[in-house]
Design a protein around this motif. Structure first.
Motif, PDB file in Angstrom:
ATOM      1  N   TYR B  57       0.781  -1.208   0.039  1.00 53.57           N
ATOM      2  CA  TYR B  57      -0.048  -0.045  -0.016  1.00 53.57           C
ATOM      3  C   TYR B  57       0.895   1.379   0.011  1.00 53.57           C
ATOM      4  O   TYR B  57       0.340   2.372  -0.394  1.00 53.57           O
ATOM      5  N   ARG B  58       2.101   1.117   0.383  1.00 53.16           N
ATOM      6  CA  ARG B  58       3.069   1.870   0.430  1.00 53.16           C
ATOM      7  C   ARG B  58       3.083   2.890   1.737  1.00 53.16           C
ATOM      8  O   ARG B  58       3.352   4.227   1.604  1.00 53.16           O
ATOM      9  N   THR B  59       2.187   2.653   2.593  1.00 53.34           N
ATOM     10  CA  THR B  59       2.206   3.309   3.895  1.00 53.34           C
ATOM     11  C   THR B  59       3.679   3.365   4.412  1.00 53.34           C
ATOM     12  O   THR B  59       4.146   4.028   5.259  1.00 53.34           O
ATOM     13  N   LEU B  61       7.428   2.711   3.141  1.00 51.06           N
ATOM     14  CA  LEU B  61       8.171   2.766   1.910  1.00 51.06           C
ATOM     15  C   LEU B  61       9.247   1.860   1.866  1.00 51.06           C
ATOM     16  O   LEU B  61      10.213   1.527   2.403  1.00 51.06           O
ATOM     17  N   LEU B  81       6.113   4.909  -8.282  1.00 49.81           N
ATOM     18  CA  LEU B  81       5.170   5.854  -8.592  1.00 49.81           C
ATOM     19  C   LEU B  81       5.212   7.133  -7.857  1.00 49.81           C
ATOM     20  O   LEU B  81       5.622   7.367  -6.598  1.00 49.81           O
ATOM     21  N   ASP B  83       4.033  10.505  -6.020  1.00 44.65           N
ATOM     22  CA  ASP B  83       3.016  10.512  -4.689  1.00 44.65           C
ATOM     23  C   ASP B  83       1.552  10.810  -5.297  1.00 44.65           C
ATOM     24  O   ASP B  83       0.789  10.006  -4.715  1.00 44.65           O
ATOM     25  N   ALA B  84       1.527  11.801  -5.996  1.00 43.21           N
ATOM     26  CA  ALA B  84       0.078  12.228  -6.418  1.00 43.21           C
ATOM     27  C   ALA B  84      -0.634  10.955  -7.264  1.00 43.21           C
ATOM     28  O   ALA B  84      -1.820  10.544  -6.869  1.00 43.21           O
ATOM     29  N   ASP B  85       0.059  10.303  -7.996  1.00 41.59           N
ATOM     30  CA  ASP B  85      -0.226   8.937  -8.854  1.00 41.59           C
ATOM     31  C   ASP B  85      -0.669   7.956  -7.761  1.00 41.59           C
ATOM     32  O   ASP B  85      -1.491   7.202  -7.706  1.00 41.59           O
ATOM     33  N   LEU B  86       0.141   7.660  -6.735  1.00 43.60           N
ATOM     34  CA  LEU B  86      -0.252   6.786  -5.719  1.00 43.60           C
ATOM     35  C   LEU B  86      -1.591   6.925  -5.106  1.00 43.60           C
ATOM     36  O   LEU B  86      -2.447   6.214  -4.864  1.00 43.60           O
ATOM     37  N   VAL B  87      -1.907   8.304  -4.864  1.00 46.29           N
ATOM     38  CA  VAL B  87      -3.173   8.578  -3.916  1.00 46.29           C
ATOM     39  C   VAL B  87      -4.226   8.406  -4.990  1.00 46.29           C
ATOM     40  O   VAL B  87      -5.085   7.586  -4.501  1.00 46.29           O
ATOM     41  N   THR B  88      -3.964   8.613  -6.225  1.00 47.97           N
ATOM     42  CA  THR B  88      -5.182   8.150  -7.070  1.00 47.97           C
ATOM     43  C   THR B  88      -5.197   6.825  -7.537  1.00 47.97           C
ATOM     44  O   THR B  88      -6.290   6.037  -7.238  1.00 47.97           O
ATOM     45  N   LEU B  89      -4.126   5.935  -7.387  1.00 45.60           N
ATOM     46  CA  LEU B  89      -4.063   4.457  -7.547  1.00 45.60           C
ATOM     47  C   LEU B  89      -4.980   3.721  -6.369  1.00 45.60           C
ATOM     48  O   LEU B  89      -5.812   3.189  -6.485  1.00 45.60           O
ATOM     49  N   ARG B  90      -4.556   4.446  -5.349  1.00 44.12           N
ATOM     50  CA  ARG B  90      -5.065   3.713  -3.989  1.00 44.12           C
ATOM     51  C   ARG B  90      -6.641   3.858  -4.019  1.00 44.12           C
ATOM     52  O   ARG B  90      -7.504   2.940  -3.493  1.00 44.12           O
TER      53      ARG B  90
END
Lengths: 283, 247
Positions: B57-59, B61, B81, B83-90
């Motif tokens: 989940y990348r909580t 790293l 990924l 950061d912003a893309d990670l937020v979207t994907l999650r």
């Protein structure tokens, strides 16, 4: 790459500010590793350097740091209250054109602050005239933006106060008679008057009781999401950052020491300084 | 292609507050989870189960290695990924259900679950309907749906959490003790819900302390020990060995 309709509103690149002597050589003699923002060999203070981040519509980006870390300087450069020494700050305006905020004339900057960029201050007295009514405080940015019809101004003020959960029967009361939480809600209503794409929040709930702060934070979060505002939230309080932002950065001695997704930065901070801050906040 | 492919995943924590001590939590994990498969992570406390979930989940790293997730946009390495893309994907493709609900102060259960559905692309009405049906299925009384979730009991919060994590089924569901606070009948309803999601094609990577839940849900059990995968196999075989060891 992840496909997304993400619309970047604020793009900050290489932003920096030197106070005192403008000696660029001070940059390499300051920073977190050296434990100071003040040049030991001269009178230059590197208040901020190499600051990079971007914020999209509907997103809040957090800036965490102790006093003196440079977080307020970064905010004041974006707002145009402090002249930057280096970098660019690009804003996507409501009409979708892009402008470099650092290259504006004073009159352009004043216009920008009315239509495109608002600040919510820690102290309501910095964002409001406490001797004026709630309605009057909101009418101020509207008239500055060219609103002339009294009925329409009243209507818009009422709409904004409803949105920020201020009882309408208080609209004609002087703001100085309001509680702290209520003043902050009026400040929010005023900041949102002209639908700015970018809102800067400077410790928006510091000084409020915990339960009042929680209500204001929840309201801010809702407004950011529902109005699609790009927000920069400056705070020393991790609870505020955690509640409002999805990404954030940590500043120390004028530099960015870490940037990441907020839950990761709080759960698994990598930089020694961030680990210390998180440990102190959780203790 | 697998929904989740983990390759040589390593995680070291460096504790700067404890003299820079280094804790090696994961030593090169390789693991695939297919659509419609439930992989259960077993092992004693400290074996690295939760850290593995958090690295996906990348909580947390990851220090090295790759975590490839097959998304609508093709395979994506979560570790690399932006950061912003990670937020979207999650929001779009991951469900993460932990033991605890970090409830926002003034938001009701229905609202929390519906918003999770909206983040996965449902429209508002569709999300409200799906949220209502998920909460109903998990036995949360309708009178509690608009009560601020922060005042609900531990078991109720956990079910709200599960409803939010599973609404508009995500492609990948990460579960960290999602039923630990539930009484037997509510636990049954929750386990049924998770089993149905697997049947619908969701890839599940889960940590459960109780062996019974693992036997009931898992397609495969991965036994972890000291940050490594010790053993992989069908639930019966691995769990029997495990209980044999415990005895």
């Amino acid at each position: 790459m992840i496909s997304t309709e993400r619309q970047v509103v604020l793009e900050v690149r290489g932003l920096g500010k030197l106070f005192g002597d403008q000696d660029p050589g001070a940059v390499v003699r300051t920073g977190p590793e050296l434990g100071t923002a003040k040049d030991p060999q001269g009178n230059t203070v590197v208040a901020a350097w190499d600051v990079d981040f971007e914020v999209a519509a509907g997103e809040a980006f957090g800036v965490i740091g102790e006093s003196g870390s440079g977080k307020s300087t970064v905010m004041r450069m974006i707002a145009g209250d402090v002249t930057a020494s280096a970098g660019t700050v690009r804003l996507r305006k409501r009409d979708r054109s892009r402008v470099d905020l650092l290259g504006l004339t004073p009159s352009e900057r004043r216009a920008l602050r009315i239509d495109e960029l608002s600040i919510v201050h820690q102290d309501p007295a910095d964002g409001l005239d406490l001797r004026v009514t709630a309605g009057g405080n909101i009418a101020d940015p509207l008239t500055a933006a060219g609103w002339r019809n009294f009925g329409q101004i009243r209507e818009r003020a009422a709409e904004l106060l409803t949105r920020t959960e201020v009882p309408l029967d208080r609209m004609d009361d002087l703001v100085k008679t309001f509680s702290g939480g209520m003043k902050q809600r009026v400040q929010l209503a005023r900041a949102l008057a002209n639908n700015p794409p970018l809102v800067l929040f400077d410790e928006p709930t510091t000084g409020l009781d915990a339960s009042v702060a929680a209500g204001v934070l929840d309201l801010i979060r809702d407004l950011i999401e529902s109005l699609g505002i790009a927000a920069v939230v400056v705070s020393h309080d991790f609870a505020v950052i955690e509640m409002l932002t999805s990404r954030c950065m940590v500043m120390q001695h004028g530099r960015m020491v870490e940037q990441g997704v907020t839950d990761q930065l709080l759960e698994d901070p990598i930089a020694p300084y961030t680990q210390r801050l998180v440990a102190a906040a959780r203790a | 292609m697998s929904v989740l492919s983990i390759r040589d995943l390593r995680k070291h924590f460096v504790l700067h507050n404890v003299g820079g001590r280094r804790v090696d939590a994961l030593h090169g994990i390789d693991l695939d989870v297919e659509a419609g498969e439930h992989v259960a992570l077993a092992g004693s406390s400290g074996a690295g189960k939760s850290t593995l979930l958090k690295c996906v989940y990348r909580t947390d790293l990851p220090t090295a290695g790759t975590v490839i997730v097959d998304t609508d946009d093709g395979p994506v390495d979560v570790t690399a990924l932006a950061d912003a893309d990670l937020v979207t994907l999650r929001g779009r493709a991951f469900g993460y259900v932990s033991q605890f609900l970090r409830a926002e102060p003034r938001r009701g259960a229905l609202e929390i679950v519906a918003r999770a559905g909206q983040a996965r692309g449902m429209d508002r009405d569709e999300a409200l309907d799906a949220a209502a049906s998920a909460l109903g299925r998990l036995g949360i009384d309708e009178s509690l749906w608009d009560v601020y979730a922060s005042v609900l009991s531990g078991g109720e919060k956990q079910r709200v959490n599960l409803a939010a994590g599973t609404i508009s089924p995500p492609r990948l569901l990460l579960l960290d003790e999602p039923v630990s606070a539930l009484d037997p009948s509510n636990r049954d309803a929750a386990l049924d819900l998770i089993a149905d999601l697997t049947d619908q094609g969701v890839a599940v990577l889960g940590v459960f302390h109780d062996l019974d839940a693992m036997r009931r849900l898992a397609s495969r059990v991965v036994l972890m020990r000291d940050g490594r995968i010790d053993r992989v196999g069908p639930p019966d075989v691995v769990l029997d060995e495990l209980t044999g060891v415990a005895r």
